[in-house]
Design an enzyme around this catalytic site. Structure first.
Site, PDB file in Angstrom:
ATOM      1  CD  GLU A  96      -3.129   0.671   0.214  1.00 39.93           C
ATOM      2  OE1 GLU A  96      -2.568   1.391  -0.636  1.00 39.93           O
ATOM      3  OE2 GLU A  96      -4.334   0.777   0.473  1.00 39.93           O
ATOM      4  CG  ASP A  97      -1.039   4.746  -1.531  1.00 38.79           C
ATOM      5  OD1 ASP A  97      -1.741   4.057  -0.754  1.00 38.79           O
ATOM      6  OD2 ASP A  97      -1.538   5.578  -2.313  1.00 38.79           O
ATOM      7  CG  ASP A 100      -6.175   8.788   6.042  1.00 39.27           C
ATOM      8  OD1 ASP A 100      -5.542   9.400   6.897  1.00 39.27           O
ATOM      9  OD2 ASP A 100      -7.178   9.254   5.482  1.00 39.27           O
ATOM     10  CG  PHE A 149      -3.909  15.430   1.075  1.00 40.79           C
ATOM     11  CD1 PHE A 149      -4.804  14.377   1.253  1.00 40.79           C
ATOM     12  CD2 PHE A 149      -3.455  15.710  -0.211  1.00 40.79           C
ATOM     13  CE1 PHE A 149      -5.243  13.620   0.173  1.00 40.79           C
ATOM     14  CE2 PHE A 149      -3.889  14.956  -1.298  1.00 40.79           C
ATOM     15  CZ  PHE A 149      -4.785  13.917  -1.099  1.00 40.79           C
ATOM     16  NE  ARG A 162      -2.321   8.395  -9.548  1.00 40.83           N
ATOM     17  CZ  ARG A 162      -3.072   8.065  -8.497  1.00 40.83           C
ATOM     18  NH1 ARG A 162      -2.500   7.689  -7.375  1.00 40.83           N
ATOM     19  NH2 ARG A 162      -4.383   8.107  -8.560  1.00 40.83           N
TER      20      ARG A 162
HETATM   21  P1  IMP Z   1      -7.900   4.738   4.217  1.00 44.28           P
HETATM   22  O1  IMP Z   1      -8.872   3.768   3.638  1.00 44.28           O
HETATM   23  O2  IMP Z   1      -8.607   5.840   4.957  1.00 44.28           O
HETATM   24  O3  IMP Z   1      -6.823   4.104   5.050  1.00 44.28           O
HETATM   25  O4  IMP Z   1      -7.240   5.520   2.999  1.00 44.28           O
HETATM   26  C1  IMP Z   1      -6.251   4.964   2.234  1.00 44.28           C
HETATM   27  C2  IMP Z   1      -6.209   5.584   0.850  1.00 44.28           C
HETATM   28  O5  IMP Z   1      -6.542   6.974   0.867  1.00 44.28           O
HETATM   29  C3  IMP Z   1      -4.817   5.505   0.288  1.00 44.28           C
HETATM   30  O6  IMP Z   1      -4.602   4.304  -0.427  1.00 44.28           O
HETATM   31  C4  IMP Z   1      -4.749   6.749  -0.597  1.00 44.28           C
HETATM   32  O7  IMP Z   1      -5.221   6.467  -1.902  1.00 44.28           O
HETATM   33  C5  IMP Z   1      -5.677   7.735   0.050  1.00 44.28           C
HETATM   34  N1  IMP Z   1      -4.950   8.717   0.894  1.00 44.28           N
HETATM   35  C6  IMP Z   1      -4.952   8.808   2.235  1.00 44.28           C
HETATM   36  N2  IMP Z   1      -4.179   9.825   2.676  1.00 44.28           N
HETATM   37  C7  IMP Z   1      -3.666  10.407   1.565  1.00 44.28           C
HETATM   38  C8  IMP Z   1      -2.753  11.510   1.359  1.00 44.28           C
HETATM   39  O8  IMP Z   1      -2.262  12.191   2.273  1.00 44.28           O
HETATM   40  N3  IMP Z   1      -2.464  11.791   0.070  1.00 44.28           N
HETATM   41  C9  IMP Z   1      -2.970  11.095  -0.992  1.00 44.28           C
HETATM   42  N4  IMP Z   1      -3.798  10.045  -0.839  1.00 44.28           N
HETATM   43  C10 IMP Z   1      -4.152   9.702   0.431  1.00 44.28           C
HETATM   44 MG    MG Z   2      -5.596   7.983  -3.976  1.00 42.99          MG
END
Ligand code: IMP
Ligand code: MG
Length: 170
Positions: A96-97, A100, A149, A162
């Site tokens: 995963e990148d 959050d 962010f 990206r």
């Molecule tokens: P989660 O489901 O809330 O954990 O969100 C995960 C996804 O939200 C990641 O795979 C990203 O695509 C996106 N995301 C969360 N934080 C950021 C950020 O700071 N920048 C860009 N994308 C984010």
């Molecule tokens: Mg995204």
């Protein structure tokens, strides 16, 4: 192009990814491994991580979306592309990148468990622990970052940025 405030520079990213690659190599010694790259945010990280591993491995791709065009999660996960091949009996490492709230990951784990892999572990480049809402166990973390962010190195703002080779604050 605009200049952004760099949070993690290119060399720091690459050094840490090398460490992760060696750790993963060691942990899966003598075992097969399937890296599951989560499109699109993890593409650049997955490629660099895989190239640094001196190991026989498979690369698979999945796509989910949660954010839509907003900076706050929509709360709903949309499976856009499922794994095309069986992963039954395989050691899966989800790449995963960023984690959050953890919503995307908990969805992915539940989804992949139903495919009967031998094991599932998680590797994320970035982690925003302050934002966690879902309890997910993460096995490999590149960097913990504050609740900001960020863009670059795979991460987007409305699909742009990206390709930045570093992580920046928007
Ligand atoms: P989660 O489901 O809330 O954990 O969100 C995960 C996804 O939200 C990641 O795979 C990203 O695509 C996106 N995301 C969360 N934080 C950021 C950020 O700071 N920048 C860009 N994308 C984010
Ligand atoms: Mg995204």
């Amino acid at each position: 192009m605009e200049e952004f405030k760099v949070l993690i520079d290119e060399q720091t990213l690459q050094n840490r990814i090398y460490e992760l690659a060696k750790q993963i190599e060691k942990d899966y010694e003598g075992e097969d491994l399937t890296l599951v790259c989560i499109l699109k945010g993890s593409t650049i990280f997955t490629v660099d991580l895989a190239k640094k591993m001196n190991k026989k491995l498979k690369l698979e791709f999945m796509q989910v979306s949660s954010y839509g065009k907003e900076k706050v999660s929509s709360g709903k996960i949309n499976l856009k592309l499922d794994l095309p091949n069986s992963v039954q009996g395989e050691n899966i490492l989800i790449v995963e990148d960023i984690i959050d709230t953890g919503r995307t990951l908990s969805y992915l784990i539940n989804h992949l468990k139903q495919k009967n892999p031998a094991s599932i572990k998680i590797c994320t480049l970035l982690d925003k622990p302050e934002r966690r809402e879902y309890d997910v166990k993460v096995d490999y973390v590149g960097f913990q970052i504050p609740d900001k962010f960020v863009i670059g190195y795979g991460l987007d703002d409305k699909e742009f940025y990206r390709n930045l080779p570093y992580i920046a604050e928007l």
